[in-house]
Design an enzyme around this catalytic site. Sequence first.
Site, PDB file in Angstrom:
ATOM      1  N   ASP A 200      -4.986  -0.424  26.573  1.00  0.00           N
ATOM      2  CA  ASP A 200      -6.083   0.526  26.443  1.00  0.00           C
ATOM      3  C   ASP A 200      -7.320  -0.351  26.439  1.00  0.00           C
ATOM      4  O   ASP A 200      -7.586  -1.039  25.455  1.00  0.00           O
ATOM      5  CB  ASP A 200      -5.968   1.315  25.134  1.00  0.00           C
ATOM      6  CG  ASP A 200      -7.018   2.406  25.070  1.00  0.00           C
ATOM      7  OD1 ASP A 200      -8.207   2.083  25.266  1.00  0.00           O
ATOM      8  OD2 ASP A 200      -6.667   3.576  24.852  1.00  0.00           O
ATOM      9  N   HIS A 201      -8.046  -0.375  27.573  1.00  0.00           N
ATOM     10  CA  HIS A 201      -9.073  -1.417  27.686  1.00  0.00           C
ATOM     11  C   HIS A 201     -10.186  -1.261  26.648  1.00  0.00           C
ATOM     12  O   HIS A 201     -10.919  -2.204  26.378  1.00  0.00           O
ATOM     13  CB  HIS A 201      -9.613  -1.514  29.123  1.00  0.00           C
ATOM     14  CG  HIS A 201     -10.599  -0.451  29.503  1.00  0.00           C
ATOM     15  ND1 HIS A 201     -10.230   0.814  29.876  1.00  0.00           N
ATOM     16  CD2 HIS A 201     -11.945  -0.459  29.559  1.00  0.00           C
ATOM     17  CE1 HIS A 201     -11.311   1.516  30.172  1.00  0.00           C
ATOM     18  NE2 HIS A 201     -12.376   0.767  29.980  1.00  0.00           N
ATOM     19  N   HIS A 263      -8.498   6.357  24.867  1.00  0.00           N
ATOM     20  CA  HIS A 263      -9.616   5.498  24.462  1.00  0.00           C
ATOM     21  C   HIS A 263     -10.330   6.011  23.215  1.00  0.00           C
ATOM     22  O   HIS A 263     -10.551   5.280  22.256  1.00  0.00           O
ATOM     23  CB  HIS A 263     -10.655   5.396  25.577  1.00  0.00           C
ATOM     24  CG  HIS A 263     -10.105   4.928  26.888  1.00  0.00           C
ATOM     25  ND1 HIS A 263      -9.152   3.961  26.997  1.00  0.00           N
ATOM     26  CD2 HIS A 263     -10.399   5.295  28.169  1.00  0.00           C
ATOM     27  CE1 HIS A 263      -8.872   3.745  28.285  1.00  0.00           C
ATOM     28  NE2 HIS A 263      -9.617   4.560  29.013  1.00  0.00           N
TER      29      HIS A 263
END
Length: 512
Positions: A200-201, A263
């Site tokens: 999950d950047h 996110h």
Amino acid sequence: MLNNHSSVDLQERVTPPCAIVIFGASGDLTKRKLVPALFRLYQEKLLPEQFAIVGISRSAMSHDEFRQRMEDAITKYAPSVAANQEAWHNFAQGLFYVPGDLSKQETYQDLNELLQQIDNQRGTEGNRVFYLSTAPEHYSEAIKQLGEAGMARPEQAHNKQTPFVRIIIEKPFGTDLASAIQLNKDVAAVFDEDQVYRIDHYLGKETVQNLLVFRFANGIFEPIWNRNYIDHVQITNAECLGVEGRGAYYESTGVLRDMIQNHVFQVLSLVAMEPPNSLAANAVRDEKIKAMQAVRPFPVNRLDEFVVRGQYGAGFIDGKSVIGYREEPGVNPESTTETYTAMKLYFDNWRWSGVPFYIRSAKRMPKRITEIAIQFKEVPHLLFGNVAANQLEPNVLVIRIQPDEGITLRFGAKVPGQMTKIRWVNMDFLYHESFDVKPPEAYERLLLDCILGDSTLYARRDMTERGWEIVMPILEAWEKTQPEFPNYLAGTWGSPDLDWLIKQDGRKWRKL
Ligand code: BG6
């Protein structure tokens, strides 16, 4: 920072030799993010000389053609990184390519042979990171094939003496709860959980990591971080961009699936969690999931009071006219896919009981901004008379995730003069002023953490499922009703109908 030995500095961590295999190497992510991030790590000497990157996808290509393609991409997408020709030349020696169909056993045999040669030539010692960046429908097949080819080696994962094998799985992690559960099962049939890194950047963003430091390295915030002092919390995730040529993907996704259940919920859990006992990966992730388990289920018969959805029509961004969502290429002209979602959440626990968390995420907003605003309660007793009091608003603590990364505390101060007039002033911390370095890209941090075996900044199995579990009643209800779209103009913050979500509680969205 966030590994098992909590205070160890990143520079002190020694990166082991390793081969990184990217499935879906001809895709956008490889050239825009993954290879530039790995090259940056190499230039910063955070990757050892004994590394290799093996791209794999269907397109026929030689090693040299792959190297050239990556060089072109890096020049285009990360020109500042590409400037060092000598470093690129050395780095490129570590790039390899295997063409193949991911559903065919031969592909994995070819890959395995190449990896063994690479171990001999480049000293990668049998250590592997597999990166799944294909279209998501191929994830389970690739995982199964890796298992059948004997390349997953879960039984050795716990033994530090034997080579490691890890797998990074790109988003989207499922398209609903059932598919996420199934994917987790498919993964667990082949890999142990401690080999699995679900990316999950947002967790790799410096400012998101700083949330833990801000909350738990400072003594002054924790005592007031609760229902006694906080009136409500607003989390805004606004993008100026539209769907940028990804219309077909976005049609089956929408902002709730694309941004919120992953996110935004990750950010939310870091704001709401209890202090962990240590910074070990599972200690942090245990607290995050505990917080998310306390999220009150949405009442299905009163869903409208808790969630609103929108879709942008044509409008203006930065003075330039832009088309509406339904006119975007690949989008159904009668699409009911949402590009705006706002919701109100409650945590049923001691810390947050009764404190609403308002969340909104949307495309084609006037500004790109992601921030967390902690709105404190009003003072308990007014001392300054009506005029002054009218100018008095409760304190706000704003944590800006992006851009203008920083933290602002807003408080009232006396305007100099004979009268008691109160004005709002800001106490600001700006990353770029306080630290004279550019924060690393999220993918750099995350790739490095995986090679180092630190999964703190990756999503655990339970968290991926919990995110879906929370939003499922919304997705199911939305499928049954026909929204009146478009209902906000591109380049605006929404519409009165959408703002009603927060207005019904006598509150308003912050002006951004
Ligand atoms: C991605 C979404 O995960 O995140 C995109 O698929 C979105 O739709 C992007 O634009 C936003 O990321 P960032 O880092 O620019 O906030």
